[in-house]
Design an enzyme around this catalytic site. Sequence first.
Site, PDB file in Angstrom:
ATOM      1  N   TYR A  20     -13.457  57.342 -89.416  1.00 31.06           N
ATOM      2  CA  TYR A  20     -12.303  58.239 -89.528  1.00 31.06           C
ATOM      3  C   TYR A  20     -11.501  58.123 -88.239  1.00 31.06           C
ATOM      4  O   TYR A  20     -12.078  57.919 -87.164  1.00 31.06           O
ATOM      5  CB  TYR A  20     -12.798  59.677 -89.750  1.00 31.06           C
ATOM      6  CG  TYR A  20     -11.795  60.550 -90.465  1.00 31.06           C
ATOM      7  CD1 TYR A  20     -11.392  60.253 -91.763  1.00 31.06           C
ATOM      8  CD2 TYR A  20     -11.240  61.662 -89.839  1.00 31.06           C
ATOM      9  CE1 TYR A  20     -10.469  61.056 -92.415  1.00 31.06           C
ATOM     10  CE2 TYR A  20     -10.312  62.467 -90.502  1.00 31.06           C
ATOM     11  CZ  TYR A  20      -9.936  62.151 -91.790  1.00 31.06           C
ATOM     12  OH  TYR A  20      -9.018  62.940 -92.443  1.00 31.06           O
ATOM     13  N   ASN A  62      -8.345  70.096 -99.907  1.00 28.38           N
ATOM     14  CA  ASN A  62      -7.867  69.515-101.168  1.00 28.38           C
ATOM     15  C   ASN A  62      -6.715  70.283-101.833  1.00 28.38           C
ATOM     16  O   ASN A  62      -5.654  69.695-102.065  1.00 28.38           O
ATOM     17  CB  ASN A  62      -9.040  69.312-102.125  1.00 28.38           C
ATOM     18  CG  ASN A  62      -9.924  68.166-101.652  1.00 28.38           C
ATOM     19  OD1 ASN A  62      -9.493  67.332-100.855  1.00 28.38           O
ATOM     20  ND2 ASN A  62     -11.150  68.118-102.126  1.00 28.38           N
ATOM     21  N   ASN A  89      -9.950  63.492-111.544  1.00 28.16           N
ATOM     22  CA  ASN A  89     -11.023  64.491-111.612  1.00 28.16           C
ATOM     23  C   ASN A  89     -11.543  64.873-110.229  1.00 28.16           C
ATOM     24  O   ASN A  89     -12.472  65.672-110.125  1.00 28.16           O
ATOM     25  CB  ASN A  89     -12.199  63.958-112.434  1.00 28.16           C
ATOM     26  CG  ASN A  89     -12.863  62.767-111.766  1.00 28.16           C
ATOM     27  OD1 ASN A  89     -12.184  61.838-111.349  1.00 28.16           O
ATOM     28  ND2 ASN A  89     -14.162  62.775-111.643  1.00 28.16           N
ATOM     29  N   SER A  90     -10.981  64.310-109.170  1.00 25.84           N
ATOM     30  CA  SER A  90     -11.423  64.648-107.810  1.00 25.84           C
ATOM     31  C   SER A  90     -11.005  66.085-107.490  1.00 25.84           C
ATOM     32  O   SER A  90     -10.251  66.709-108.245  1.00 25.84           O
ATOM     33  CB  SER A  90     -10.771  63.689-106.800  1.00 25.84           C
ATOM     34  OG  SER A  90      -9.370  63.913-106.785  1.00 25.84           O
ATOM     35  N   VAL A 131      -8.955  67.005-105.173  1.00 23.49           N
ATOM     36  CA  VAL A 131      -7.489  66.989-105.047  1.00 23.49           C
ATOM     37  C   VAL A 131      -6.851  66.921-106.430  1.00 23.49           C
ATOM     38  O   VAL A 131      -5.924  67.666-106.747  1.00 23.49           O
ATOM     39  CB  VAL A 131      -6.997  65.783-104.208  1.00 23.49           C
ATOM     40  CG1 VAL A 131      -5.475  65.770-104.136  1.00 23.49           C
ATOM     41  CG2 VAL A 131      -7.587  65.799-102.813  1.00 23.49           C
ATOM     42  N   ARG A 140     -13.754  57.388-116.142  1.00 25.04           N
ATOM     43  CA  ARG A 140     -14.853  57.670-117.079  1.00 25.04           C
ATOM     44  C   ARG A 140     -14.291  58.352-118.329  1.00 25.04           C
ATOM     45  O   ARG A 140     -13.585  59.362-118.207  1.00 25.04           O
ATOM     46  CB  ARG A 140     -15.876  58.604-116.422  1.00 25.04           C
ATOM     47  CG  ARG A 140     -16.631  57.959-115.296  1.00 25.04           C
ATOM     48  CD  ARG A 140     -17.708  58.888-114.775  1.00 25.04           C
ATOM     49  NE  ARG A 140     -17.241  59.881-113.833  1.00 25.04           N
ATOM     50  CZ  ARG A 140     -17.627  61.134-113.812  1.00 25.04           C
ATOM     51  NH1 ARG A 140     -18.452  61.582-114.740  1.00 25.04           N
ATOM     52  NH2 ARG A 140     -17.177  61.969-112.895  1.00 25.04           N
ATOM     53  N   PHE A 174       0.044  59.936 -96.754  1.00 26.01           N
ATOM     54  CA  PHE A 174      -0.020  61.392 -96.566  1.00 26.01           C
ATOM     55  C   PHE A 174      -1.329  61.732 -95.875  1.00 26.01           C
ATOM     56  O   PHE A 174      -2.401  61.262 -96.269  1.00 26.01           O
ATOM     57  CB  PHE A 174       0.043  62.127 -97.919  1.00 26.01           C
ATOM     58  CG  PHE A 174      -0.261  63.598 -97.784  1.00 26.01           C
ATOM     59  CD1 PHE A 174       0.740  64.489 -97.439  1.00 26.01           C
ATOM     60  CD2 PHE A 174      -1.560  64.081 -97.946  1.00 26.01           C
ATOM     61  CE1 PHE A 174       0.453  65.843 -97.261  1.00 26.01           C
ATOM     62  CE2 PHE A 174      -1.855  65.428 -97.777  1.00 26.01           C
ATOM     63  CZ  PHE A 174      -0.846  66.305 -97.434  1.00 26.01           C
ATOM     64  N   TRP A 175      -1.234  62.562 -94.821  1.00 26.66           N
ATOM     65  CA  TRP A 175      -2.437  63.044 -94.140  1.00 26.66           C
ATOM     66  C   TRP A 175      -2.246  64.531 -93.853  1.00 26.66           C
ATOM     67  O   TRP A 175      -1.323  64.905 -93.117  1.00 26.66           O
ATOM     68  CB  TRP A 175      -2.663  62.273 -92.836  1.00 26.66           C
ATOM     69  CG  TRP A 175      -4.021  62.466 -92.240  1.00 26.66           C
ATOM     70  CD1 TRP A 175      -5.168  62.820 -92.883  1.00 26.66           C
ATOM     71  CD2 TRP A 175      -4.381  62.299 -90.865  1.00 26.66           C
ATOM     72  NE1 TRP A 175      -6.221  62.883 -92.004  1.00 26.66           N
ATOM     73  CE2 TRP A 175      -5.774  62.573 -90.757  1.00 26.66           C
ATOM     74  CE3 TRP A 175      -3.673  61.943 -89.715  1.00 26.66           C
ATOM     75  CZ2 TRP A 175      -6.453  62.505 -89.549  1.00 26.66           C
ATOM     76  CZ3 TRP A 175      -4.356  61.874 -88.519  1.00 26.66           C
ATOM     77  CH2 TRP A 175      -5.732  62.146 -88.439  1.00 26.66           C
TER      78      TRP A 175
HETATM   79  N1  LIG Z   1      -5.065  62.196 -96.623  1.00 30.39           N
HETATM   80  C1  LIG Z   1      -5.453  63.479 -96.713  1.00 30.39           C
HETATM   81  O1  LIG Z   1      -4.964  64.369 -96.024  1.00 30.39           O
HETATM   82  C2  LIG Z   1      -6.511  63.827 -97.715  1.00 30.39           C
HETATM   83  C3  LIG Z   1      -6.757  65.158 -98.049  1.00 30.39           C
HETATM   84  C4  LIG Z   1      -7.704  65.442 -99.031  1.00 30.39           C
HETATM   85  C5  LIG Z   1      -8.417  64.398 -99.621  1.00 30.39           C
HETATM   86  N2  LIG Z   1      -8.162  63.128 -99.222  1.00 30.39           N
HETATM   87  C6  LIG Z   1      -8.819  61.968 -99.868  1.00 30.39           C
HETATM   88  O2  LIG Z   1      -8.694  62.117-101.257  1.00 30.39           O
HETATM   89  C7  LIG Z   1      -9.770  61.435-101.887  1.00 30.39           C
HETATM   90  C8  LIG Z   1     -10.422  62.405-102.868  1.00 30.39           C
HETATM   91  O3  LIG Z   1     -11.062  63.454-102.133  1.00 30.39           O
HETATM   92  P1  LIG Z   1     -11.812  64.629-102.911  1.00 30.39           P
HETATM   93  O4  LIG Z   1     -12.511  65.478-101.953  1.00 30.39           O
HETATM   94  O5  LIG Z   1     -10.835  65.235-103.846  1.00 30.39           O
HETATM   95  O6  LIG Z   1     -12.868  63.742-103.739  1.00 30.39           O
HETATM   96  P2  LIG Z   1     -14.063  64.176-104.657  1.00 30.39           P
HETATM   97  O7  LIG Z   1     -13.815  65.509-105.268  1.00 30.39           O
HETATM   98  O8  LIG Z   1     -15.317  63.955-103.892  1.00 30.39           O
HETATM   99  O9  LIG Z   1     -13.969  63.079-105.843  1.00 30.39           O
HETATM  100  C9  LIG Z   1     -14.076  61.711-105.569  1.00 30.39           C
HETATM  101  C10 LIG Z   1     -13.210  60.958-106.557  1.00 30.39           C
HETATM  102  O10 LIG Z   1     -13.190  59.581-106.226  1.00 30.39           O
HETATM  103  C11 LIG Z   1     -13.554  58.812-107.376  1.00 30.39           C
HETATM  104  N3  LIG Z   1     -14.245  57.611-106.903  1.00 30.39           N
HETATM  105  C12 LIG Z   1     -15.399  57.558-106.220  1.00 30.39           C
HETATM  106  N4  LIG Z   1     -15.695  56.283-105.933  1.00 30.39           N
HETATM  107  C13 LIG Z   1     -14.712  55.527-106.473  1.00 30.39           C
HETATM  108  C14 LIG Z   1     -14.460  54.122-106.540  1.00 30.39           C
HETATM  109  N5  LIG Z   1     -15.289  53.227-105.961  1.00 30.39           N
HETATM  110  N6  LIG Z   1     -13.364  53.706-107.194  1.00 30.39           N
HETATM  111  C15 LIG Z   1     -12.518  54.588-107.760  1.00 30.39           C
HETATM  112  N7  LIG Z   1     -12.692  55.930-107.735  1.00 30.39           N
HETATM  113  C16 LIG Z   1     -13.785  56.375-107.100  1.00 30.39           C
HETATM  114  C17 LIG Z   1     -14.444  59.737-108.174  1.00 30.39           C
HETATM  115  O11 LIG Z   1     -14.516  59.305-109.504  1.00 30.39           O
HETATM  116  P3  LIG Z   1     -15.873  59.515-110.350  1.00 30.39           P
HETATM  117  O12 LIG Z   1     -16.042  61.002-110.510  1.00 30.39           O
HETATM  118  O13 LIG Z   1     -15.619  58.792-111.615  1.00 30.39           O
HETATM  119  O14 LIG Z   1     -16.993  58.934-109.524  1.00 30.39           O
HETATM  120  C18 LIG Z   1     -13.694  61.042-107.999  1.00 30.39           C
HETATM  121  O15 LIG Z   1     -12.569  61.076-108.828  1.00 30.39           O
HETATM  122  C19 LIG Z   1     -10.697  60.978-100.763  1.00 30.39           C
HETATM  123  O16 LIG Z   1     -10.378  59.638-100.454  1.00 30.39           O
HETATM  124  C20 LIG Z   1     -10.310  61.878 -99.601  1.00 30.39           C
HETATM  125  O17 LIG Z   1     -10.591  61.325 -98.344  1.00 30.39           O
HETATM  126  C21 LIG Z   1      -7.234  62.824 -98.300  1.00 30.39           C
END
Ligand SMILES: NC(=O)c1ccc[n+]([C@@H]2O[C@H](COP(=O)([O-])OP(=O)(O)OC[C@H]3O[C@@H](n4cnc5c(N)ncnc54)[C@H](OP(=O)(O)O)[C@@H]3O)[C@@H](O)[C@H]2O)c1
Length: 326
Positions: free
Chosen positions: A52, A124, A150-151, A153, A174, A262-263
């Site tokens: 990170y 998120n 489905n994440s 976010v 899925r 976006f961060w």
């Molecule tokens: N830039 C920012 O400020 C910011 C802020 C918030 C979040 N984020 C980013 O947003 C993303 C989602 O975060 P979250 O906390 O919402 O995640 P989360 O709830 O843990 O969910 C993870 C998601 O990623 C998918 N995934 C996992 N491995 C994958 C792969 N190899 N290929 C494609 N999809 C995959 C999962 O799909 P399945 O359920 O099918 O496994 C699920 O949809 C992360 O990268 C996080 O770092 C960034």
Amino acid sequence: MKTVIYRQYGAPAETVEVIDVETGAPGPGQVLLHDILAPINPADLNTIEGKYPVRYPLPSTPGIEGVGRVAQVGPDVTDLKPGMAVLLPHAYGTWREGGIVEAAKLLPIPEGVPYAEAAMIKVNPASAWRMLHDYVAPQPGAWVIQNAANSGVGRAVIGIAKKIGLRTVNLVRRPELIEELTAAGGDVVLLDNADALEEIKTRTDRAKIMLGLNSVGGESATRVASALAHGGKMLTFGAMSRRPLLLPTGLLIFKDIQILGFWMTNWYQKASEAERNAMFGDLFELAKTGVFKTPVEKVYPVEEIRQAVTHALQGSRGGKILIGKA
Ligand SMILES: NC(=O)c1ccc[n+]([C@@H]2O[C@H](COP(=O)([O-])OP(=O)(O)OC[C@H]3O[C@@H](n4cnc5c(N)ncnc54)[C@H](OP(=O)(O)O)[C@@H]3O)[C@@H](O)[C@H]2O)c1
């Protein structure tokens, strides 16, 4: 208080350990918190891996966000009372049972906001809120497309978009998620594959989609960008596939697609306290009324942190992994 630490960067399940920390009583301006509840976010895992962009002095306690309950207040603290639920300061190191925090850095959580939802609100739902408001002025009926829908976010995007009058195209990897996300309010939910682009045209009646949200990368990002109308913007905020963006040159030259990052951290660093509190006020209200609901797959006690991070690193989860008391 049981507290997670890591002494060096590495694979999370092999790197994190639990120590006992004596907190003592809160001093002037301080509060003792108990019952801390915190999510394991992908950014936390990337931080432990040393991947990170932010690094903290080692040894460090992971955990960007979370909530706690006031157990005891310092001599001069008058605005917080024992029993109150509060939002923890950014990057406090929330993977711990409790701890001492400066009272001025705590934000009380209004009655009626689910404790677990508040624990996950700062990263998120806040990101979903900012991305839906700050890049393309939300017009009633306008469409937004996202992958990994489905994440955490993604689900917040679905709920907030519906609330502010936007419609969503949601890509998932899925099939079993199609029904679930449709029930959660997704207008169009499709498998993230080669057929998706044609299907999007049909299901949206060839709508001009001006905003795309990408947290996957690779061909999935190509699909999101390709679904956008002339002049549309794709925000990249994650790289779950750990693959770079694949973007046909023509999208930039002939369709004038704008590719932006976006961060959330950037926004927090620039926002005034009034702007932050205004956003939290809006998000608390939406959480209270169930506009977004983040499913939780399992809550692990602090001492089971290695099982917790192993679980959080698995794909195909039904929700987030939290650290704290179930
Ligand atoms: N830039 C920012 O400020 C910011 C802020 C918030 C979040 N984020 C980013 O947003 C993303 C989602 O975060 P979250 O906390 O919402 O995640 P989360 O709830 O843990 O969910 C993870 C998601 O990623 C998918 N995934 C996992 N491995 C994958 C792969 N190899 N290929 C494609 N999809 C995959 C999962 O799909 P399945 O359920 O099918 O496994 C699920 O949809 C992360 O990268 C996080 O770092 C960034």
